[in-house]
Enzyme design. Structure first.
Site: not given
Ligand code: 3NM
Ligand code: MG
Length: 495
Positions: A45, A114, A143
């Site tokens: 990503r 997603s 994010k």
């Molecule tokens: N997508 P971490 S949350 C890349 O909700 C991503 O679709 C998300 O990071 C979504 O594991 C996210 O460090 C980041 O919390 C997740």
């Molecule tokens: Mg996304």
């Protein structure tokens, strides 16, 4: 339509190249380490990087993931995935349209989508998504533009809606603030009556970890632990045949263990029956505890009948290194077909792996360190294409790529005869009933077996080996009954 081969979504690594998360480390090194730890799928990503640099990094990552036999997906940038020829893409709600992505990639590639709501999830399924990333579960600093925090309850609601709308089969992971300390809770609380998560997707829990390999290993263990009830329930629901060609000492005990977990035992050492029995949807256990020349011929014939029927076979090479007869029997069997699971103690598995060890009788003794055990299990698994279960105070399992430990059990198991053999019976029922992931099936069987022993050992009427045996059978039965009733308190004991 060509669909991607079975993908394992258990530990889904999403990368992040920003200094706040990656620090000054090299992304490829972090991904490589995480794969050694057991990451099962990788998403690269990098939404804003220079295209040439992104393509270059994607190529390097693809070389690494291929070496580990794990798919690489690219976030959003479908053109990069096409250029690199990796296994697919992941697209968010604000990214490219699914149909456009499919057009660019063609069939056979993975497209994940997603989803943060029931509506988004159902639309993605209708479009043809190969899996869903459900979130955001918890608030996360990774994010910045997360829309809604849905919590495990929100995930559960989406899973229920998927099952209710005929999409119960689509693989799902959840994402957002998931880490080793909340994975078991998230997996357990996300469960809907008809659908469970396949795994967790994480960024910082691995990319920002001091030791990404250890972090991945930890997450994998937690995801597998969370799947133990699925396996227990599958055995209870399907009641698979467990055909034991086993030694005279344990036949009765093995049959009772099988009945306690809800499997259907048959003790038959006469191979002429095997071809018919193999058609009944169960599994075979070959336990060479009391091997004879006639017995060995029967083992080979039954083994080949189960192989021909595509049904699982568990091998328990009891006392493999103890005598020349047994060493020779092991060679004969290993070259006669393909085992699904090979289960043994350290000495037995070292013998199978060509290490010369002196075994005194058929009982176990341990000299290897945990990393050496992991190496032995992994290496033996790769040679024979089987899940390897190395039993001991800590049980170690490997399918050649993922290696797990199970810490359950009690010393009383070592003070009665046949507990190793009946673990083989339990594993056979698990792999028959839960064929999608035989490593998880074998690990779950091992954990359930160990937890039952721990629960039995602390019962007031249990004063030693004699009173332990019936209590152990009762606890195996109690675990099955509690699980069917939705009472998962025993699950907290899985280590
Ligand atoms: N997508 P971490 S949350 C890349 O909700 C991503 O679709 C998300 O990071 C979504 O594991 C996210 O460090 C980041 O919390 C997740
Ligand atoms: Mg996304």
């Amino acid at each position: 339509m060509v669909k991607p081969a079975a993908v394992d979504y258990s530990v889904y690594l999403v990368t992040d190249s920003t200094p706040a998360i990656l620090g000054d480390r090299d992304l490829c090194d972090v991904v490589e380490a995480s794969l050694r730890g057991g990451v099962t799928i990788v998403q690269y990503r990098d939404k804003h990087g220079e295209r040439d640099t992104v393509v270059q990094t994607a190529r390097k990552l693809h070389e690494i993931t291929r070496r580990h036999g794990v798919p690489l997906l690219i976030n959003d940038r479908v053109d990069v995935a096409v250029e690199v020829g990796c296994e697919g893409v992941h697209i968010g709600q604000d990214d490219i349209e699914y149909s456009k992505a499919r057009e660019m990639l063609g069939e056979g590639k993975i497209i994940g989508v997603s989803a943060g709501s029931i509506d988004e999830a159902l639309r993605a399924c209708a479009a043809g998504a190969d899996y869903l990333g459900i979130g955001t579960v918890f608030a996360t600093a990774t994010k910045k533009d997360t829309k809604s925090i849905i919590g495990p309850q929100g995930v559960s609601t989406i899973l229920s809606a998927l099952a209710a709308n005929g999409h119960g089969g689509i693989p799902t992971v959840c994402i957002g603030g998931v880490n080793a300390s909340n994975t078991r809770q998230v997996m357990a609380q996300s469960v809907s009556p008809h659908k469970t998560l396949d795994g967790v997707a994480v960024v910082s829990a691995i990319v920002a970890a001091q030791d990404p390999a250890a972090a991945a290993r930890d997450l994998l263990g937690k995801v597998v632990a969370a799947k133990v009830p699925d396996v227990v329930q599958a055995v209870a629901r399907k009641g698979p045949l467990s055909h034991n060609m086993t030694n005279l000492v344990v036949q009765n005990f093995a049959a009772n263990v099988a009945l306690s977990i809800g499997a259907s035992p048959i003790m038959s050492n006469y191979a002429e029956e095997a071809a018919d029995l193999a058609k009944l949807g169960g599994a075979l256990v070959i336990n060479m505890g009391t091997v004879t020349p006639e017995g060995l011929k029967n083992y080979v014939q039954a083994f080949q009948a189960y192989n021909a029927a595509g049904r699982p076979v568990v091998f328990d090479p009891v006392g493999a290194g103890a005598t020349a007869v047994r060493r020779s029997a092991v060679k004969t069997l290993l070259s006669a077909g393909k085992f699904t699971v090979i289960k043994g103690n350290e000495g037995e598995l070292q013998t199978l792996h060509g290490v010369s060890v002196t075994q005194h009788g058929v009982d176990s003794a341990s000299t290897l360190t945990l990393p050496q055990k992991a190496q032995l299990a992994r290496s033996l698994s790769r040679v024979h294409g089987a899940v390897v279960l190395l039993t001991g105070a800590v049980d170690v399992l490997s399918d050649g790529r993922r290696t797990l430990r199970v810490d359950n059990g009690h010393e009383l198991l070592g003070m009665i005869t046949g507990t190793g053999c009946t673990l083989g019976t339990t594993v056979s029922a698990a792999v028959a009933a839960y064929p999608g992931d035989k490593l998880v099936a074998a690990a779950a069987a091992t954990a359930m077996f160990g937890v039952a022993a721990e629960m039995a050992a602390v019962r007031t009427e249990v004063r030693g080996p004699g009173t332990f045996v019936p209590a152990f059978l009762d606890e195996l039965y109690a675990i099955r009954k509690a699980t069917a009733a939705g009472d998962m308190r025993w699950l907290t004991m899985v280590k």
